[in-house]
Scaffold this active site. Structure first.
Site, PDB file in Angstrom:
ATOM      1  CG  LEU A  61      -2.106  -0.932   1.244  1.00 33.07           C
ATOM      2  CD1 LEU A  61      -2.723  -0.977   2.642  1.00 33.07           C
ATOM      3  CD2 LEU A  61      -3.142  -0.510   0.215  1.00 33.07           C
ATOM      4  CG  ASP A  62       0.615   4.201  -3.054  1.00 36.51           C
ATOM      5  OD1 ASP A  62       1.579   3.520  -3.460  1.00 36.51           O
ATOM      6  OD2 ASP A  62      -0.308   4.595  -3.791  1.00 36.51           O
ATOM      7  N   PRO A  63       2.427   4.807   1.026  1.00 38.47           N
ATOM      8  CG  PRO A  63       4.628   5.609   1.159  1.00 38.47           C
ATOM      9  CD  PRO A  63       3.606   5.089   0.180  1.00 38.47           C
TER      10      PRO A  63
END
Length: 333
Positions: A61-63
């Site tokens: 997942l993106d930050p």
């Protein structure tokens, strides 16, 4: 000195004197990833809390994103590839009128538009164009490799290259709330779908610019409508292994609704050696989950039209050397 790790899906391992002991744990932790940290960073934190010998996750997942990040321990890492291929469900928030270089809050503003006249009816009207099998051009800020380098590495250097469109499937797309300057939605989609790109494409159909301000993964593969474990939940266990282990799911939880086939120790060992076993007259052709004599999932296997079984992926405990050796001889009647 041997250090036992309590729990039904844990074992212990004694390392050499040059290495400290780590726990051999098998199972899944359904983590609710917090915002502002990378998936790998969270993985390493969890691995340290469990002092696990082997761990991984099933899709970054993106930050800035939150939500379901399945952490795999031990034998569960063998199922990571199957989960990566699974459909997923997300909720996302979109800001209309601004586009960033990354498609999320971390990028620089590269374009703007006037979204003051966009209505809920306008947003809903274009949904049918986004459903079903569609093509997406992967964003530059993605983990796709080109020439041995990730696209996001090239993007950070100011390099942009042509990307081939990829076909993905949007199974469901539901508009949730609409507010001045933005909206939120829920999407159920195939693997490889970029939600940032979906939001930009949606805005383009409205003649607008947009970027994601929030993203949360709700489901992946067989993990649907589940409770997630937060980092505070883990820290509250205070390194007590029985409490930490109680938060794990067994390997079978990731195997979905595939049919079950029970085999004895001899046939389990044959499958482990890459040999066929059977025939099993009651087994239907297709994928099955093979369970060994102890009732543990041992293999993802395939049943052919002759009802013979061959292993596609071994996921269970290793058979004893004695049992393995016995498979070199014909089975006794």
């Amino acid at each position: 000195m041997k250090r036992p790790i309590p729990g039904p899906i844990s074992r212990w391992l004694t390392m050499s004197r040059r290495h400290r002991e780590r726990a051999l744990i098998d199972g899944f932790l359904l983590l609710d990833k917090p915002a502002g940290v990378s998936s790998n960073n969270v993985l390493q934190q969890v691995r340290r809390l469990y002092d696990a010998e082997k761990a991984g996750h099933t899709g970054s997942l993106d930050p800035f994103a939150t939500g379901l990040l399945p952490i795999c321990f031990g034998q569960a890492t063998k199922l990571g590839g199957f989960l990566l291929e699974s459909d997923k469900r997300y909720q996302a928030q979109v800001l209309l009128g601004t586009q960033t270089s990354t498609g999320d809050p971390e990028g620089e503003v590269i374009a703007t538009s006037d979204a003051s006249e966009v209505t809920r009816s306008d947003i809903e009207a274009v949904i049918p164009q986004l459903l079903g099998e569609i093509e997406q051009i992967p964003p530059m800020y993605s983990a796709i490799k080109r020439g041995g380098r990730h696209l996001y590495e090239l993007a950070r250097e100011g390099v942009e290259i042509d990307r081939e469109p990829r076909r993905v499937t949007i199974h469901e797309l539901k508009l949730l709330d609409v507010e001045p300057g933005g909206f939120s939605f829920e999407v159920f989609c195939s693997k490889g779908t970029y939600i940032r790109t979906l939001a930009e494409d949606w805005a383009n159909l409205l003649g607008q610019r947009a970027y994601l301000t929030g993203l949360r993964r709700l489901e992946t593969g067989p993990f649907r409508k589940i409770s997630m474990v937060t980092m505070p939940d883990l820290h509250a266990c205070n390194f007590q292994m029985d409490r930490l282990n109680a938060l794990l799911l067994p390997l079978a939880a990731a195997l979905g609704d595939r049919p079950r086939l029970d085999v004895d120790a001899f046939d389990a060992a044959r499958l482990r050696r890459g040999l066929e076993c059977g025939p099993y007259p009651a087994a239907l052709p297709g994928d099955v989950i093979v369970y060994g004599p102890e009732g543990l999932a041992s293999s993802i296997a395939k049943v052919d039209r002759n009802r013979r079984v061959s292993s596609k992926r071994w996921i269970g405990p290793e058979p004893s050397e004695e049992i393995l050796a016995s498979t070199f001889a014909p089975r006794r009647p």
